[in-house]
Structures are given as structure tokens and as C-alpha cells.
Design a protein around this motif. Structure first.
Motif, PDB file in Angstrom:
ATOM      1  N   ALA A 198      15.390  -0.774 -16.163  1.00  0.00           N
ATOM      2  CA  ALA A 198      15.293  -2.168 -15.632  1.00  0.00           C
ATOM      3  C   ALA A 198      16.666  -2.772 -15.057  1.00  0.00           C
ATOM      4  N   GLY A 199      17.482  -2.425 -15.913  1.00  0.00           N
ATOM      5  CA  GLY A 199      19.006  -3.158 -15.776  1.00  0.00           C
ATOM      6  C   GLY A 199      19.457  -2.431 -14.462  1.00  0.00           C
ATOM      7  N   GLY A 200      19.377  -1.188 -14.295  1.00  0.00           N
ATOM      8  CA  GLY A 200      19.784  -0.343 -13.013  1.00  0.00           C
ATOM      9  C   GLY A 200      19.180  -0.940 -12.026  1.00  0.00           C
ATOM     10  N   PHE A 201      17.886  -1.236 -11.922  1.00  0.00           N
ATOM     11  CA  PHE A 201      17.059  -1.595 -10.777  1.00  0.00           C
ATOM     12  C   PHE A 201      17.102  -2.873 -10.404  1.00  0.00           C
ATOM     13  N   VAL A 202      17.118  -4.009 -11.392  1.00  0.00           N
ATOM     14  CA  VAL A 202      17.309  -5.071 -10.791  1.00  0.00           C
ATOM     15  C   VAL A 202      18.953  -5.443 -10.584  1.00  0.00           C
ATOM     16  N   GLY A 203      19.657  -4.800 -11.296  1.00  0.00           N
ATOM     17  CA  GLY A 203      21.204  -4.852 -11.119  1.00  0.00           C
ATOM     18  C   GLY A 203      21.764  -4.664  -9.767  1.00  0.00           C
ATOM     19  N   TYR A 204      20.883  -3.408  -9.483  1.00  0.00           N
ATOM     20  CA  TYR A 204      21.321  -2.809  -8.013  1.00  0.00           C
ATOM     21  C   TYR A 204      20.751  -3.756  -6.983  1.00  0.00           C
TER      22      TYR A 204
ATOM     23  N   ASP B 273       0.918  -1.233  -0.167  1.00  0.00           N
ATOM     24  CA  ASP B 273       0.116   0.093   0.073  1.00  0.00           C
ATOM     25  C   ASP B 273       0.912   1.316   0.063  1.00  0.00           C
ATOM     26  N   ARG B 274       2.153   1.132  -0.245  1.00  0.00           N
ATOM     27  CA  ARG B 274       3.067   2.354  -0.186  1.00  0.00           C
ATOM     28  C   ARG B 274       3.237   2.449  -1.692  1.00  0.00           C
ATOM     29  N   VAL B 275       3.668   4.001  -1.894  1.00  0.00           N
ATOM     30  CA  VAL B 275       4.022   4.698  -3.321  1.00  0.00           C
ATOM     31  C   VAL B 275       5.298   5.204  -3.275  1.00  0.00           C
ATOM     32  N   PHE B 276       6.081   5.056  -4.182  1.00  0.00           N
ATOM     33  CA  PHE B 276       7.298   6.104  -4.123  1.00  0.00           C
ATOM     34  C   PHE B 276       7.570   6.418  -5.545  1.00  0.00           C
ATOM     35  N   PHE B 277       7.892   7.709  -5.662  1.00  0.00           N
ATOM     36  CA  PHE B 277       8.041   8.447  -6.683  1.00  0.00           C
ATOM     37  C   PHE B 277       9.395   9.069  -6.942  1.00  0.00           C
ATOM     38  N   ALA B 278      10.142   8.452  -8.133  1.00  0.00           N
ATOM     39  CA  ALA B 278      11.379   9.150  -8.429  1.00  0.00           C
ATOM     40  C   ALA B 278      11.235  10.094  -9.936  1.00  0.00           C
ATOM     41  N   PRO B 279      11.672  11.362  -9.799  1.00  0.00           N
ATOM     42  CA  PRO B 279      11.750  12.207 -11.048  1.00  0.00           C
ATOM     43  C   PRO B 279      12.573  11.594 -11.997  1.00  0.00           C
ATOM     44  N   ALA B 280      12.410  11.983 -13.420  1.00  0.00           N
ATOM     45  CA  ALA B 280      13.331  11.842 -14.350  1.00  0.00           C
ATOM     46  C   ALA B 280      14.558  12.832 -14.547  1.00  0.00           C
TER      47      ALA B 280
ATOM     48  N   VAL C  34      15.087   2.126  -7.503  1.00  0.00           N
ATOM     49  CA  VAL C  34      14.231   2.930  -8.637  1.00  0.00           C
ATOM     50  C   VAL C  34      15.168   4.060  -9.019  1.00  0.00           C
ATOM     51  N   VAL C  35      15.879   4.643  -8.141  1.00  0.00           N
ATOM     52  CA  VAL C  35      16.819   5.903  -8.438  1.00  0.00           C
ATOM     53  C   VAL C  35      17.786   5.278  -9.370  1.00  0.00           C
ATOM     54  N   PHE C  36      18.487   4.194  -8.912  1.00  0.00           N
ATOM     55  CA  PHE C  36      19.625   3.812  -9.873  1.00  0.00           C
ATOM     56  C   PHE C  36      18.911   3.401 -11.100  1.00  0.00           C
TER      57      PHE C  36
ATOM     58  N   LEU D  47      23.672  10.090  -9.362  1.00  0.00           N
ATOM     59  CA  LEU D  47      22.787   9.638  -8.324  1.00  0.00           C
ATOM     60  C   LEU D  47      22.909  10.915  -7.177  1.00  0.00           C
ATOM     61  N   ALA D  48      23.775  11.566  -6.978  1.00  0.00           N
ATOM     62  CA  ALA D  48      23.948  12.820  -6.021  1.00  0.00           C
ATOM     63  C   ALA D  48      23.143  13.675  -6.705  1.00  0.00           C
ATOM     64  N   GLU D  49      23.141  13.962  -7.976  1.00  0.00           N
ATOM     65  CA  GLU D  49      22.080  15.034  -8.601  1.00  0.00           C
ATOM     66  C   GLU D  49      20.933  14.768  -8.485  1.00  0.00           C
ATOM     67  N   PHE D  50      20.340  13.479  -8.512  1.00  0.00           N
ATOM     68  CA  PHE D  50      18.992  12.973  -8.157  1.00  0.00           C
ATOM     69  C   PHE D  50      18.583  13.322  -6.939  1.00  0.00           C
TER      70      PHE D  50
END
Ligand code: AMP
Length: 304
Positions: free
Chosen positions: A237-243, A213-220, A259-261, A290-293
């Protein structure tokens, strides 16, 4: 932990307002592997035809991608031709030639079957289901799909939902699959059919992760020059699952970082054609973005 990816290995011809490229390295498995290889070792399963410039895949091997599950078959490689207008968020598929993919049955090599992290890249959902019969006891199975398969094999896509832990798809695909206009309702519709986690990507407008029931949002990342959006979803997906595989941690806090990766890797690939930028960037570039995000979304939540 290594990641097993099964998906398309394609030759892409793409037109954008900034240029065009013919028969460039593409495909869901190719983009995924190039992106995930920044985090962990990748085992790739797919098929190419006799016309594929195989030597161009060697760069992936030097980055720790194991191609022993890549089949070579008689016939033409999978080819996709797409065009982007000034709205770079959605591709117009001009041609999809399945070629050797139309007779492909994935054979997961014995040494890949124990993979704990599995990504079922965008291919025929019947092939995605077939892969699940061959892996032993994965800790996380994630998948992707696209409009082409939702239109032609919807029942199999819905069946696949019952077998995966996580799905990534873009907003228009989520609406098309669920027939829900509202993305929160679309995510719930999907979760009711299996996945505990649903990531809905909105191109240059970022990505939502629904987890229970949780939602997270990351900008592009607000890039000044997006050159070619092809592969953004698979690189995400590669960054997400790879991380996730590299940390072997499926806590909600880590899913949020993943999600951020994913967004970081998606932001690199669109800076050039094909997988070019993914092969150029290094750990320092990833850490810097990553730091800029982080600074992009950091704010002081004190109420005056
Ligand atoms: P995306 O990450 O969503 O931009 O996906 C881009 C990749 O999807 C391209 O490299 C294409 O070769 C590949 N692709 C396009 N259509 C299909 C399809 N129907 N099945 C599998 N892969 C596809």
C-alpha cells in the motif's frame, strides 16, 4: 503531494520457519510510512505507549516522515504476535493486544487536514471513519482492513466502503467480507458499496486490481528466500499510494504502474524482519526491481 496515513504503530513478535523476533517495529502505519517515504513525504497519525522505543522511529523522520501526529499515551503500546508456517501467505495471529489503541481517538493536526492523499491503514474501522470527519477534501482516500476487524466490526467496515475511493485487502479477507468465493464477484460486491478501485492481494501469487470494468494483474516477484511476510500488505500500500501521490495522476495507466510499485515494495520488505529492508533499499534498487518486474511479464503477443 504528501500522503497522510493513520494506522497502527506496533511492537510485533513474529515467528517464521527461518527465525523469530520480539517487539520489533511494526504496525500498518509504520510499514506504510517506511515504504511510501521512498516516493513522497508522509504525515503519520497514530499512538504509542510509554514502553515504545521511540528513538527507533527517528530513522523514519530522517526519511521525510512527519511524526507530529504521533500521540504518546499512558499504557502499553499495541502488540501483535503472529506465526507463519511453511505457507508464508497467511499469518496466524496468536495475540492482538490493542493497549493504547483501545482508547485512541485520532486527532489530525491542522496542518495535515488538507492532505490530498489519505491512507486509512488497518485499525478499528470506527477510527478510520473518524479520520474522514477531520480531513477537508482529499483527492484519494484508500483503506485497508483485516480479518480481525471484519470479524469484530463488520458493519463499520461495510460503512467505510461507502466513504473510500480505493481498498486494498488480501484474498481471504475479500472472501470473508463479501461471502463470495469468486474474487471477481467479491470485487464487484465491494465496488457496489463504494470504492471505484479494489486491489486484491494474493501473497506470492501477485495482486489483481479491479477498476470499473477493467482488471489488471501484477505477479509477485519470485523471490528465492522469503524471510518474513509481515508488513507485505502495508508496504504494498505504501508503494502504491506513495507512487500515486508523487505523480498526482489517477489515470488507469498510472494506477497500473502503482500496483507494480506496490509489488516492488512488498517484495523488499519480506526479505528481512520488520522494516529493515525498507530502510536499506534505495532508488537504484527500486528501479532495478521494477525493470525485473517488467521483464517478468513482457512477452510477444503475436499470433503465428
Ligand atoms: P500486513 O501488512 O498485512 O502483513 O500487516 C502487518 C502489520 O499489521 C503488523 O505489523 C501488525 O502489527 C499489524 N496488525 C496486526 N493485527 C492488527 C490489527 N488488528 N489492527 C491493526 N494492525 C494490526
Amino acid at each position: 503531494m504528501t500522503v497522510l496515513v493513520v494506522g497502527s504503530v506496533a511492537l510485533d513478535s513474529v515467528e517464521t520457519p527461518f527465525g523469530r523476533v520480539d517487539d520489533a517495529l511494526g504496525g500498518s502505519a509504520t510499514y506504510f510510512a517506511a515504504s511510501a517515504s521512498h516516493f513522497t513525504r508522509v504525515q503519520l497519525v497514530g499512538v504509542i505507549g510509554a514502553d515504545y522505543p521511540e528513538e527507533k522511529l527517528l530513522e523514519l523522520v530522517s526519511r521525510g516522515v512527519d511524526l507530529s501526529g504521533l500521540e504518546r499515551a499512558e499504557g502499553e503500546s499495541f502488540r501483535w504476535r503472529g506465526r507463519y508456517g511453511h505457507d508464508l501467505n497467511s499469518a496466524e495471529s496468536l495475540e492482538t493486544k490493542l493497549g493504547v489503541f483501545s482508547h485512541f481517538r485520532p486527532k489530525i493536526p491542522a496542518q495535515f487536514r488538507t492532505a490530498k492523499y489519505v491512507f486509512l491503514g488497518n485499525i478499528d474501522p470506527r477510527l478510520q471513519l473518524d479520520v474522514l470527519e477531520q480531513v477537508e477534501s482529499p483527492k484519494l482516500v484508500a483503506c485497508d482492513t483485516m480479518n480481525f476487524w471484519i470479524e469484530s466490526r463488520r458493519d463499520d467496515v461495510v460503512k467505510l466502503l461507502g466513504r473510500v475511493d480505493l481498498i486494498t485487502l488480501n484474498d481471504s479477507e475479500a472472501r470473508q467480507l463479501t461471502e463470495q468465493v469468486n474474487l471477481v464477484k467479491a470485487a464487484r460486491w465491494i465496488m457496489e458499496r463504494g470504492p471505484k478501485t479494489v486491489v486484491i492481494k494474493k501473497g506470492e501469487h501477485g495482486a489483481f486490481m479491479f477498476h470499473g470494468d477493467r482488471v489488471f494483474f501484477a505477479p509477485a516477484y519470485p523471490l528465492e528466500a522469503v524471510f518474513d511476510p509481515t508488513g507485505a500488505g502495508d508496504s504494498f500500500a505504501g508503494g502504491f499510494v506513495g507512487y500515486l501521490a508523487s505523480t498526482d495522476d489517477l489515470s488507469e495507466a498510472n494506477l497500473r504502474r502503482a500496483v507494480v510499485f506496490g509489488s516492488v515494495m512488498g517484495s523488499f520488505v519480506v526479505e528481512g524482519f520488520s522494516i529493515g529492508r525498507l530502510l536499506e533499499v534505495n532508488k537504484d534498487d527500486i528501479a532495478a526491481r521494477l525493470a525485473e518486474f517488467h521483464s517478468l511479464v513482457a512477452f510477444d503477443a503475436e499470433v503465428p
